[in-house]
Each structure stands twice: as structure tokens, then as C-alpha cells.
Design a protein around this motif. Sequence first.
Motif, PDB file in Angstrom:
ATOM      1  N   PRO A   1       0.292  -1.484  -0.189  1.00 37.70           N
ATOM      2  CA  PRO A   1      -0.202  -0.095   0.267  1.00 37.70           C
ATOM      3  C   PRO A   1       1.117   1.232  -0.539  1.00 37.70           C
ATOM      4  CG  PRO A   1       0.195  -0.640   2.602  1.00 37.70           C
ATOM      5  CD  PRO A   1       0.996  -1.841   1.346  1.00 37.70           C
ATOM      6  N   ALA A   2      -0.106   2.003   0.049  1.00 40.38           N
ATOM      7  CA  ALA A   2       0.999   3.639   0.020  1.00 40.38           C
ATOM      8  C   ALA A   2       1.559   4.008   1.457  1.00 40.38           C
ATOM      9  CB  ALA A   2       0.017   4.955  -0.934  1.00 40.38           C
ATOM     10  N   ALA A   3       2.364   4.543   1.378  1.00 41.38           N
ATOM     11  CA  ALA A   3       2.882   4.866   2.562  1.00 41.38           C
ATOM     12  C   ALA A   3       2.082   5.543   3.986  1.00 41.38           C
ATOM     13  CB  ALA A   3       4.268   5.504   2.701  1.00 41.38           C
ATOM     14  N   ASP A   4       0.629   5.750   3.171  1.00 37.32           N
ATOM     15  CA  ASP A   4      -0.392   6.696   4.437  1.00 37.32           C
ATOM     16  C   ASP A   4      -0.954   5.835   4.483  1.00 37.32           C
ATOM     17  OD1 ASP A   4      -0.918   7.118   1.196  1.00 37.32           O
ATOM     18  OD2 ASP A   4      -2.727   8.508   2.225  1.00 37.32           O
ATOM     19  N   LEU A   5      -0.801   4.446   3.406  1.00 38.00           N
ATOM     20  CA  LEU A   5      -2.224   3.623   4.425  1.00 38.00           C
ATOM     21  C   LEU A   5      -2.269   2.832   4.818  1.00 38.00           C
ATOM     22  CD1 LEU A   5      -4.239   3.642   1.201  1.00 38.00           C
ATOM     23  CD2 LEU A   5      -4.721   5.245   2.847  1.00 38.00           C
ATOM     24  N   ALA A   6      -0.218   1.949   5.458  1.00 35.97           N
ATOM     25  CA  ALA A   6       0.335   1.495   5.621  1.00 35.97           C
ATOM     26  C   ALA A   6      -0.008   0.776   6.898  1.00 35.97           C
ATOM     27  CB  ALA A   6       1.973   1.030   5.183  1.00 35.97           C
TER      28      ALA A   6
ATOM     29  N   PRO B   1     -11.897   0.698  13.394  1.00 39.53           N
ATOM     30  CA  PRO B   1     -12.258   1.802  13.585  1.00 39.53           C
ATOM     31  C   PRO B   1     -13.822   1.895  12.235  1.00 39.53           C
ATOM     32  CG  PRO B   1     -10.804   1.613  12.726  1.00 39.53           C
ATOM     33  CD  PRO B   1     -10.674   0.477  13.246  1.00 39.53           C
ATOM     34  N   LEU B   2     -13.371   0.875  11.226  1.00 35.95           N
ATOM     35  CA  LEU B   2     -14.587   1.252  10.094  1.00 35.95           C
ATOM     36  C   LEU B   2     -15.760   0.488  10.026  1.00 35.95           C
ATOM     37  CD1 LEU B   2     -11.159   1.543   9.037  1.00 35.95           C
ATOM     38  CD2 LEU B   2     -12.064   1.273   6.669  1.00 35.95           C
ATOM     39  N   LEU B   3     -16.061  -0.311  10.643  1.00 34.96           N
ATOM     40  CA  LEU B   3     -16.827  -0.546  11.499  1.00 34.96           C
ATOM     41  C   LEU B   3     -17.708  -0.343  12.135  1.00 34.96           C
ATOM     42  CD1 LEU B   3     -19.071  -3.610  10.729  1.00 34.96           C
ATOM     43  CD2 LEU B   3     -17.203  -4.815  12.490  1.00 34.96           C
ATOM     44  N   GLY B   4     -17.009   0.299  13.564  1.00 33.98           N
ATOM     45  CA  GLY B   4     -17.675   0.746  14.298  1.00 33.98           C
ATOM     46  C   GLY B   4     -18.494   0.569  15.227  1.00 33.98           C
ATOM     47  N   ALA B   5     -18.330  -1.101  15.618  1.00 34.11           N
ATOM     48  CA  ALA B   5     -18.444  -2.348  16.222  1.00 34.11           C
ATOM     49  C   ALA B   5     -17.982  -3.393  16.351  1.00 34.11           C
ATOM     50  CB  ALA B   5     -20.059  -2.971  15.775  1.00 34.11           C
ATOM     51  N   PRO B   6     -17.319  -4.563  17.752  1.00 31.72           N
ATOM     52  CA  PRO B   6     -16.931  -5.352  17.388  1.00 31.72           C
ATOM     53  C   PRO B   6     -16.299  -5.997  16.246  1.00 31.72           C
ATOM     54  CG  PRO B   6     -17.752  -5.244  19.607  1.00 31.72           C
ATOM     55  CD  PRO B   6     -18.587  -4.301  18.592  1.00 31.72           C
TER      56      PRO B   6
ATOM     57  N   PRO C   1      -3.465   7.536  14.114  1.00 35.49           N
ATOM     58  CA  PRO C   1      -2.780   5.801  13.613  1.00 35.49           C
ATOM     59  C   PRO C   1      -4.025   5.253  14.347  1.00 35.49           C
ATOM     60  CG  PRO C   1      -1.656   7.297  15.018  1.00 35.49           C
ATOM     61  CD  PRO C   1      -2.130   8.183  14.194  1.00 35.49           C
ATOM     62  N   PRO C   2      -3.626   3.950  14.029  1.00 35.35           N
ATOM     63  CA  PRO C   2      -4.606   2.889  14.950  1.00 35.35           C
ATOM     64  C   PRO C   2      -4.883   2.596  16.271  1.00 35.35           C
ATOM     65  CG  PRO C   2      -3.623   1.813  13.231  1.00 35.35           C
ATOM     66  CD  PRO C   2      -3.098   3.528  12.742  1.00 35.35           C
ATOM     67  N   ARG C   3      -5.674   2.591  17.124  1.00 33.60           N
ATOM     68  CA  ARG C   3      -5.216   2.732  18.554  1.00 33.60           C
ATOM     69  C   ARG C   3      -4.371   1.928  19.003  1.00 33.60           C
ATOM     70  NH1 ARG C   3     -11.757   3.095  20.286  1.00 33.60           N
ATOM     71  NH2 ARG C   3     -12.186   4.863  19.588  1.00 33.60           N
ATOM     72  N   PRO C   4      -4.221   1.603  20.357  1.00 28.37           N
ATOM     73  CA  PRO C   4      -2.783   0.972  20.976  1.00 28.37           C
ATOM     74  C   PRO C   4      -3.476  -0.191  21.257  1.00 28.37           C
ATOM     75  CG  PRO C   4      -2.639   3.127  22.077  1.00 28.37           C
ATOM     76  CD  PRO C   4      -4.203   2.836  20.706  1.00 28.37           C
ATOM     77  N   ALA C   5      -5.058  -0.913  21.432  1.00 31.33           N
ATOM     78  CA  ALA C   5      -5.488  -1.691  21.615  1.00 31.33           C
ATOM     79  C   ALA C   5      -5.534  -2.539  19.973  1.00 31.33           C
ATOM     80  CB  ALA C   5      -6.953  -1.885  21.838  1.00 31.33           C
ATOM     81  N   ALA C   6      -5.461  -2.101  19.038  1.00 29.14           N
ATOM     82  CA  ALA C   6      -5.443  -2.727  17.757  1.00 29.14           C
ATOM     83  C   ALA C   6      -3.923  -3.191  17.421  1.00 29.14           C
ATOM     84  CB  ALA C   6      -5.774  -1.390  16.032  1.00 29.14           C
TER      85      ALA C   6
ATOM     86  N   ALA D   1     -12.361 -10.498  20.253  1.00 32.78           N
ATOM     87  CA  ALA D   1     -13.275 -10.255  20.082  1.00 32.78           C
ATOM     88  C   ALA D   1     -13.517  -9.093  19.327  1.00 32.78           C
ATOM     89  CB  ALA D   1     -14.523 -10.943  20.532  1.00 32.78           C
ATOM     90  N   GLU D   2     -13.030  -8.385  19.662  1.00 33.51           N
ATOM     91  CA  GLU D   2     -13.233  -6.211  19.383  1.00 33.51           C
ATOM     92  C   GLU D   2     -12.902  -5.834  18.251  1.00 33.51           C
ATOM     93  OE1 GLU D   2     -15.433  -2.455  20.676  1.00 33.51           O
ATOM     94  OE2 GLU D   2     -15.466  -4.824  21.722  1.00 33.51           O
ATOM     95  N   TYR D   3     -11.540  -7.039  18.111  1.00 32.46           N
ATOM     96  CA  TYR D   3     -10.235  -6.031  17.356  1.00 32.46           C
ATOM     97  C   TYR D   3      -9.924  -6.745  15.656  1.00 32.46           C
ATOM     98  CZ  TYR D   3      -9.875  -1.930  19.892  1.00 32.46           C
ATOM     99  OH  TYR D   3     -10.098  -0.795  20.459  1.00 32.46           O
ATOM    100  N   VAL D   4      -9.753  -8.270  16.054  1.00 33.89           N
ATOM    101  CA  VAL D   4      -9.691  -9.410  15.502  1.00 33.89           C
ATOM    102  C   VAL D   4     -11.082 -10.216  14.529  1.00 33.89           C
ATOM    103  CG1 VAL D   4      -8.530 -11.732  15.007  1.00 33.89           C
ATOM    104  CG2 VAL D   4      -7.583  -9.907  16.586  1.00 33.89           C
ATOM    105  N   GLY D   5     -11.894 -10.726  14.859  1.00 33.44           N
ATOM    106  CA  GLY D   5     -12.762 -10.777  13.957  1.00 33.44           C
ATOM    107  C   GLY D   5     -12.582 -12.881  14.513  1.00 33.44           C
TER     108      GLY D   5
END
Length: 277
Positions: free
Chosen positions: A27-32, A102-107, A158-163, A201-205
Motif C-alpha cells: 500500500p501507499a505509505a500513508d495507508l500502511a 474503527p471503520l466498522l464501529g463495532a466489534p 493511527p490505529p489505537r494501541p489496542a489494535a 473479539a473486538e479487534y480481530v474477529g
Amino acid sequence: MTDPGLGRGVLHPAAAATQFDLLRREPAADLAPYVEYHWIVRWDLRGRPPYEQQVLSHPNVHLVFEEPAAAVYGVQRGLFARRLTGAGHVLGVRFRPGAFRPLLGAPVAELADRVVPAGELFGPAADEAGRAVRHTADPAAMAAAAEGFLRGVLPAEPPRPAARQAEAVLALITDTPALVRVDQVAAVAGISVRGLQRLFAEYVGAGPKWVLRRARLHEAAARAEQGTGVDWAALAADLGYADQAHLVRDFTAVVGAPPARYARRGPLPAPGDAADR
């Protein structure tokens, strides 16, 4: 652009390579921080039978620009299969573990084993990007269309620390074959078992037990692809199974054939051969 081969998880890769091409783009650097890579599948089976490809999926969410419309694929915990006919191409965006939350807005567990039209999550822009991807055969143009869309929906921060923690634990599982139990992973990661389960459950699926099992099956399939001279009892011990029988049962339940039989199989049978499904 790189072409690293079909990659771990694609079953019977030698046969698959005669049916389609798989390209991978960084991916482009800003999306990595959110996107692990883009993948492009191209096929031309005109005048040839349809082909069904089976995949042992990884614990990632994918955004796929395909016919008839773009779709979001949650973690597919069973054996994923895709039937290819005629000629065409698709582009997929493989998100980093934890990065889709964050895109889903749910677990992210809410997406497990589901395929959701991207338009339902992101509106008409997703389908517009999908049309742009489908209407070009140039991989760079496909990636540019996908990345233009992503810049409109990804968070600026950037993604949250939990992610990031979820991604680090997944890497730990992948890189440390000696970790075969959830309590071992939790101890090394410095988190309680229950906390690890909530994090996944929250971040991986998918749960940590499934991730551990899938990592072992990826390794078993990769060894099987090397030929029939595999010491299955030794491999079972290396992968943390109590004995060879447990490995055989686990592999057969997901793949549909024992590992030794899988190793002996040549090119896949024509679709519709029920005796080999």
C-alpha cells in the motif's frame, strides 16, 4: 509490484497457478498503518471449465472490489471457496489485524463468516471505486482507485494501541510455533486469558483458540505441499497436538481430506466431482 507466489493458505497452489495469477502490491505509505497489502487475482478460463479454489483464510478483514459490487469479507473461519468462470479480475484490500475496527464501529467479531456489501458500510463511493477497479486491467490503476477510496474512509489518526496490540499478538502466534495454548499466548503477551479473548473479539474477529488452530493448519498444509515424505507424527508433535490422530482429525474436519491424502493429490478434479469434495 511484487509477485511472491500464491502464499500460505491457498490450497493446492501448484494446480491453482495454472488457473489464475495472484499479484500482491504494497500500500501507499500513508495507508500502511491500516492496510497490510493489496492483492489482485486475474484469470482467463474462456474455453475451459470453471475452477473452484479453496483457501484456508487468515484472521484478516478484506475489502474486495469484485462483480457485481464491492464487498467486505469478515474472517472466514471455515474453508473458503471461490468459483472462477470466464475471464476477469478482482482487487482485494487486506487490512491489518485490528485495523478494521474503527471503520466498522463495532466489534470485528460481528463480521465473522459474513460478507457485507461495501455500499452498506461506506455508501455509494465504495461501488464507484469498484467500477473503476473493474473497468481497468492495469494493476497500478486498480490500486490507485482503491486507495483513493480508502483515503476517504480511513481515520486520519493511527490505529489505537489496542489494535496494535492485537496485531502484535497475532504476529507472536505466527512466529512462535511453540505457543500452542491460549493460556501460553496470554502469559507471553502479558494479558489475562479473558482479556485476550475480549481483545480478539473486538479487534480481530476470531478467537485466539481459532487463530492458534488455523496457524497450525497453515503449517500442516504447507508441509503437505512438499510431498508425501512427511513424518506426520513428528509434525503433530511440533505443532503441539497430543498425537498424530488429533492432527489428522483437525485437518480433515476443515480441509475435507486427511493430510496424507491431501499431499498425494495432484491437480484438483473438475468442479462437480462430488466424490472428491
